[in-house]
Scaffold this active site. Sequence first.
Site, mmCIF file in Angstrom:
data_model
loop_
_atom_site.group_PDB
_atom_site.id
_atom_site.type_symbol
_atom_site.label_atom_id
_atom_site.label_comp_id
_atom_site.label_asym_id
_atom_site.label_seq_id
_atom_site.Cartn_x
_atom_site.Cartn_y
_atom_site.Cartn_z
ATOM 1 N N GLU A 117 -5.367 3.219 -10.336
ATOM 2 C CA GLU A 117 -6.071 1.956 -10.078
ATOM 3 C C GLU A 117 -7.245 1.802 -11.044
ATOM 4 O OE1 GLU A 117 -6.436 2.911 -5.575
ATOM 5 O OE2 GLU A 117 -6.293 0.728 -5.737
ATOM 6 N N TRP A 137 -9.057 5.712 -0.041
ATOM 7 C CA TRP A 137 -9.637 6.312 -1.245
ATOM 8 C C TRP A 137 -8.808 5.856 -2.432
ATOM 9 C CZ3 TRP A 137 -8.171 9.603 2.904
ATOM 10 C CH2 TRP A 137 -6.844 10.050 2.851
ATOM 11 N N ARG A 183 -0.070 4.543 3.021
ATOM 12 C CA ARG A 183 0.046 4.269 4.447
ATOM 13 C C ARG A 183 0.316 5.464 5.349
ATOM 14 N NH1 ARG A 183 4.253 -0.423 4.743
ATOM 15 N NH2 ARG A 183 4.669 -0.075 2.515
ATOM 16 N N CYS A 225 0.819 -1.216 0.000
ATOM 17 C CA CYS A 225 0.000 0.000 0.000
ATOM 18 C C CYS A 225 0.851 1.263 0.000
ATOM 19 C CB CYS A 225 -0.925 -0.005 1.222
ATOM 20 S SG CYS A 225 -1.915 1.502 1.371
HETATM 21 N N1 ARG Z 1 -7.052 -1.643 -6.932
HETATM 22 C C1 ARG Z 1 -8.333 -1.942 -6.389
HETATM 23 C C2 ARG Z 1 -9.427 -1.405 -7.320
HETATM 24 O O1 ARG Z 1 -9.143 -0.815 -8.317
HETATM 25 C C3 ARG Z 1 -8.527 -1.352 -5.003
HETATM 26 C C4 ARG Z 1 -7.449 -1.708 -3.977
HETATM 27 C C5 ARG Z 1 -7.431 -0.797 -2.777
HETATM 28 N N2 ARG Z 1 -7.183 0.565 -3.174
HETATM 29 C C6 ARG Z 1 -7.131 1.621 -2.347
HETATM 30 N N3 ARG Z 1 -6.921 2.796 -2.868
HETATM 31 N N4 ARG Z 1 -7.302 1.496 -1.048
HETATM 32 O O2 ARG Z 1 -10.601 -1.514 -7.066
#
Ligand code: ARG
Length: 352
Positions: free
Chosen positions: A233, A228, A66, A63
């Site tokens: 992602e 968030w 953090r 992560c």
């Molecule tokens: N990568 C995942 C997604 O696109 C989420 C993982 C957790 N991500 C976060 N920003 N806490 O759905």
Amino acid sequence: MRMYDEAREFIAKCYHELGKSAEDAQDRLTAIQESLMRRATYELTYEELEHGARMAWRNSNRCIGRLFWKSLNVFDERSLSTPEKVVNALYRHIEFATNEGKIRPTITVLNPKVRILNHQLLRYAGYETERGVIGDPHSIAITRLCEELGWRGKRTPFDVLPLVVQIEGEQPVWFSIPDDLVLEVDIHHPDYPQFEGLGLKWYTVPMISDMALEIGGLRFAAAPFNGWYMETEIGARNFADLNRYNMLPKVASLLGLDIKSDASLWKDRALIELNIAVLQSFKERGVTIVDHHTAAKQFERFEQIEMDEGRELTGDWTWLIPPVSPATTHIFHRYYDDTVVKPNYFRQENLY
Ligand code: ARG
């Protein structure tokens, strides 16, 4: 390690960090030992659970977010034992975490006998059809399970899956999520109005619900948690991966790029515009999101603080580097020790 040894290690660290005395820690360990002898288990106090869940975030090697571990909101729902009560706690989690777009990092710790079969509390269904997959290919197995249990999806590319809750030894039960709990953002691009034609949207809160939280030798198989989003992602993975929404060719065509030649770098250009669109759309809608450059800088501050506090930093380089322009962040240029420290969140085997 024996449960007592795990407990001792955790209580020592936790109580020290919370500024409690060595006597307090010793008394607590005596009580834990007694409980272990009588019932072969023990229960964490709320304070231990709260700090333990935060430590678990701090120890999450993959992560990049953090820095904010201390701000995790912890809901203790260990006493709930029916699917109906559990799902109400999950609804509450979604609403509290979403907070109309001002996302709050949150975890809901459930009874160890509870399992949530969804990968995330909010996720889009994926259907295999003769004409290819509709929706998110990552969700094909859970979608099939939901339909076997009697749920029926609309077959749009963005059907929110129902929550599937299972109490140990019982059949799984599904519950649809009320629309007004689901905040989503329609994706548009500030400079290319054609983007809207792609019909893309994404939900605002990534709430991982299939990992186990482990604290002091105790394991919580259902403890959904969220931070968030970082824009990559969604823009560089969920929308871009070949085995996800696979939108790069469509984005490139709409930008008028030559997709015949890899060497035109059309994928790279499409990726950047897609990521800009995700960031802008979230921002305009007032939804918390972080770009990968800012996230990397925040992570650098986290590294500094951990060093100042005398804690060993652990991390998984292959996950910490962002999938877009990795070498523009400091993370790319250094080494991280991937040792697993507890408390932590762990992957666990799929139940379907
Ligand atoms: N990568 C995942 C997604 O696109 C989420 C993982 C957790 N991500 C976060 N920003 N806490 O759905």
